[in-house]
Design a protein around this motif. Structure first.
Motif, PDB file in Angstrom:
ATOM      1  N   GLN A  45       5.575 -48.601  -4.465  1.00 23.52           N
ATOM      2  CA  GLN A  45       5.197 -49.074  -3.078  1.00 23.52           C
ATOM      3  C   GLN A  45       4.105 -50.153  -3.656  1.00 23.52           C
ATOM      4  OE1 GLN A  45       3.439 -45.552  -1.512  1.00 23.52           O
ATOM      5  NE2 GLN A  45       5.499 -44.816  -0.616  1.00 23.52           N
ATOM      6  N   THR A  47       1.404 -52.215  -0.721  1.00 23.76           N
ATOM      7  CA  THR A  47       0.475 -52.462   0.184  1.00 23.76           C
ATOM      8  C   THR A  47       0.554 -53.981   0.220  1.00 23.76           C
ATOM      9  OG1 THR A  47      -0.434 -50.262   0.094  1.00 23.76           O
ATOM     10  CG2 THR A  47      -1.491 -51.797   1.820  1.00 23.76           C
ATOM     11  N   TYR A  49      -1.605 -56.990   2.569  1.00 21.82           N
ATOM     12  CA  TYR A  49      -2.868 -57.263   2.956  1.00 21.82           C
ATOM     13  C   TYR A  49      -2.500 -58.560   3.692  1.00 21.82           C
ATOM     14  CZ  TYR A  49      -4.738 -53.026   1.452  1.00 21.82           C
ATOM     15  OH  TYR A  49      -5.113 -51.683   1.070  1.00 21.82           O
ATOM     16  N   GLU A  67       7.545 -56.007  10.239  1.00 23.74           N
ATOM     17  CA  GLU A  67       8.168 -54.360  10.034  1.00 23.74           C
ATOM     18  C   GLU A  67       9.375 -54.439  10.180  1.00 23.74           C
ATOM     19  OE1 GLU A  67       6.777 -51.556   8.996  1.00 23.74           O
ATOM     20  OE2 GLU A  67       4.868 -52.367   8.784  1.00 23.74           O
ATOM     21  N   LYS A  70      11.241 -56.274   7.067  1.00 24.61           N
ATOM     22  CA  LYS A  70      11.299 -55.837   5.627  1.00 24.61           C
ATOM     23  C   LYS A  70      12.029 -55.830   4.663  1.00 24.61           C
ATOM     24  CE  LYS A  70       7.374 -52.112   6.262  1.00 24.61           C
ATOM     25  NZ  LYS A  70       7.151 -50.719   6.106  1.00 24.61           N
ATOM     26  N   ARG A  74      12.156 -57.590   1.265  1.00 27.06           N
ATOM     27  CA  ARG A  74      12.478 -56.887  -0.155  1.00 27.06           C
ATOM     28  C   ARG A  74      13.630 -57.473  -0.699  1.00 27.06           C
ATOM     29  NH1 ARG A  74      13.458 -50.866   0.163  1.00 27.06           N
ATOM     30  NH2 ARG A  74      12.847 -51.089  -2.062  1.00 27.06           N
ATOM     31  N   GLU A  88       8.794 -50.633  -2.084  1.00 24.41           N
ATOM     32  CA  GLU A  88       8.687 -50.501  -0.600  1.00 24.41           C
ATOM     33  C   GLU A  88       7.604 -51.237  -0.165  1.00 24.41           C
ATOM     34  OE1 GLU A  88      10.315 -49.275   2.730  1.00 24.41           O
ATOM     35  OE2 GLU A  88      11.266 -48.663   0.786  1.00 24.41           O
ATOM     36  N   LEU A  89       7.679 -51.766   0.832  1.00 24.03           N
ATOM     37  CA  LEU A  89       6.563 -52.814   1.439  1.00 24.03           C
ATOM     38  C   LEU A  89       5.862 -51.900   2.756  1.00 24.03           C
ATOM     39  CD1 LEU A  89       8.262 -56.075   1.677  1.00 24.03           C
ATOM     40  CD2 LEU A  89       6.752 -55.132  -0.344  1.00 24.03           C
ATOM     41  N   MET A  90       4.582 -52.100   2.673  1.00 27.72           N
ATOM     42  CA  MET A  90       3.690 -51.636   3.490  1.00 27.72           C
ATOM     43  C   MET A  90       2.728 -52.537   4.038  1.00 27.72           C
ATOM     44  SD  MET A  90       2.720 -47.699   2.683  1.00 27.72           S
ATOM     45  CE  MET A  90       2.415 -48.208   0.982  1.00 27.72           C
ATOM     46  N   ALA A  92      -0.544 -54.290   6.067  1.00 24.11           N
ATOM     47  CA  ALA A  92      -1.811 -53.745   6.613  1.00 24.11           C
ATOM     48  C   ALA A  92      -2.744 -54.967   6.668  1.00 24.11           C
ATOM     49  CB  ALA A  92      -2.476 -52.872   5.712  1.00 24.11           C
TER      50      ALA A  92
END
Length: 122
Positions: A45, A47, A49, A67, A70, A74, A88-90, A92
């Motif tokens: 994963q 994150t 920013y 989102e 994504k 990826r 996996e991208l998140m 924030a």
């Protein structure tokens, strides 16, 4: 020497900035700056920013656009960095600039109040 997750994070930060700026055509996505990427030790994963120029609605719209993109992002990252499995991208928001600005404002306010008190004493 930096560990593998740190090296991957640095490379991802560079590539993500390029992909978002040049490859994404979604009109919801505003002016985005990738400020940092944190990748877990197992590289599963990440994150991401970001800061977005504009108001809260522009920030919200940009996040929705990112989102939705994504999968494309990826795939691009996987091709550019060549990892066995792309994290996996998140996404924030990076609020450190906002906090810094608030702290700066408070410090100026304190300095002004101190100066006024000093003038009252004299």
């Amino acid at each position: 020497m930096a560990n593998r997750s740190t090296r991957v994070a640095e490379q991802m930060k560079k590539e993500l900035g390029e992909i978002i700026a040049r490859k994404l055509k979604d009109p919801r996505i505003g002016f985005v700056t990738v400020t940092d990427v944190e990748v877990t030790g197992d590289l599963q994963q990440a994150t991401v920013y970001i800061t977005v120029l504009g108001n809260n609605r522009k920030r919200s719209d940009t996040l929705k656009g990112l989102e939705q993109a994504k999968g494309f992002i990826r795939t691009e990252i996987g091709q550019r960095i060549r990892l066995r499995k792309t994290p996996e991208l998140m996404f924030a928001f990076d609020v450190s600039a906002e906090y810094g600005s608030k702290i700066d404002t408070l410090l100026k306010q304190i300095k002004t109040e101190d100066n006024e008190k000093t003038e009252d004493i004299e």
